[in-house]
Design a protein around this motif. Sequence first.
Motif, PDB file in Angstrom:
ATOM      1  N   PHE A  94       0.816  -1.201   0.000  1.00 10.91           N
ATOM      2  CA  PHE A  94       0.000   0.000   0.000  1.00 10.91           C
ATOM      3  C   PHE A  94       0.857   1.261   0.000  1.00 10.91           C
ATOM      4  O   PHE A  94       1.950   1.278   0.562  1.00 10.91           O
ATOM      5  CB  PHE A  94      -0.921   0.027   1.227  1.00 10.91           C
ATOM      6  N   VAL A  95       0.339   2.324  -0.597  1.00 11.57           N
ATOM      7  CA  VAL A  95       1.042   3.599  -0.622  1.00 11.57           C
ATOM      8  C   VAL A  95       1.194   4.122   0.802  1.00 11.57           C
ATOM      9  O   VAL A  95       2.276   4.492   1.234  1.00 11.57           O
ATOM     10  CB  VAL A  95       0.304   4.616  -1.515  1.00 11.57           C
ATOM     11  N   ILE A 120       5.002   1.050  -8.122  1.00 15.15           N
ATOM     12  CA  ILE A 120       5.832   0.475  -9.182  1.00 15.15           C
ATOM     13  C   ILE A 120       6.594  -0.771  -8.710  1.00 15.15           C
ATOM     14  O   ILE A 120       6.881  -1.660  -9.506  1.00 15.15           O
ATOM     15  CB  ILE A 120       6.782   1.538  -9.771  1.00 15.15           C
ATOM     16  N   ASP A 121       6.862  -0.871  -7.407  1.00 14.88           N
ATOM     17  CA  ASP A 121       7.578  -2.044  -6.907  1.00 14.88           C
ATOM     18  C   ASP A 121       6.634  -3.143  -6.417  1.00 14.88           C
ATOM     19  O   ASP A 121       7.083  -4.174  -5.935  1.00 14.88           O
ATOM     20  CB  ASP A 121       8.568  -1.650  -5.812  1.00 14.88           C
ATOM     21  N   ASN A 122       5.327  -2.957  -6.586  1.00 12.51           N
ATOM     22  CA  ASN A 122       4.361  -3.977  -6.193  1.00 12.51           C
ATOM     23  C   ASN A 122       4.096  -4.872  -7.415  1.00 12.51           C
ATOM     24  O   ASN A 122       3.042  -4.815  -8.046  1.00 12.51           O
ATOM     25  CB  ASN A 122       3.071  -3.323  -5.685  1.00 12.51           C
ATOM     26  N   ILE A 123       5.070  -5.689  -7.729  1.00 13.68           N
ATOM     27  CA  ILE A 123       5.044  -6.514  -8.934  1.00 13.68           C
ATOM     28  C   ILE A 123       3.849  -7.470  -8.936  1.00 13.68           C
ATOM     29  O   ILE A 123       3.210  -7.670  -9.976  1.00 13.68           O
ATOM     30  CB  ILE A 123       6.371  -7.308  -9.082  1.00 13.68           C
TER      31      ILE A 123
END
Length: 128
Positions: A28-29, A104-107
């Motif tokens: 989560f952000v 962007i890093d939450n593949i």
Amino acid sequence: MMELVENKKEYWEFIRNLRNHPDVKTGFVFQDYISEEQQKAYMSKYGDCFYICLVDEKPAGYVGVIDKDIRLCTDPDFQGMGVGKYMINQLMSLHPNAFAKVKIDNIASIKLFEKCGFKKSFYILEKK
């Protein structure tokens, strides 16, 4: 059997606990701890925007839309079983104009949304 049901007060604590779960929190952000009071206030305002995915009548995840932005989380015990894909596909039949903002890093989330037909359309760059 999977089914998507409307969110009720009885699921608010499930959502809070899942949102605070260390295995999903990093996706989560905003990663702040959510207290019971914060959850009650948030759900009082936005609770009707969420749905709960039940697998054999057990809560397995939640999905919602606020201002067309999708909110999604699958319980780690149910990951890899198609729950996320099911929730997204069901949600899109109810909210066809919704979109997803994904770190962007939450593949894993990027791959999930792509499997559901989503395409990357832009990036938001922030100065740290």
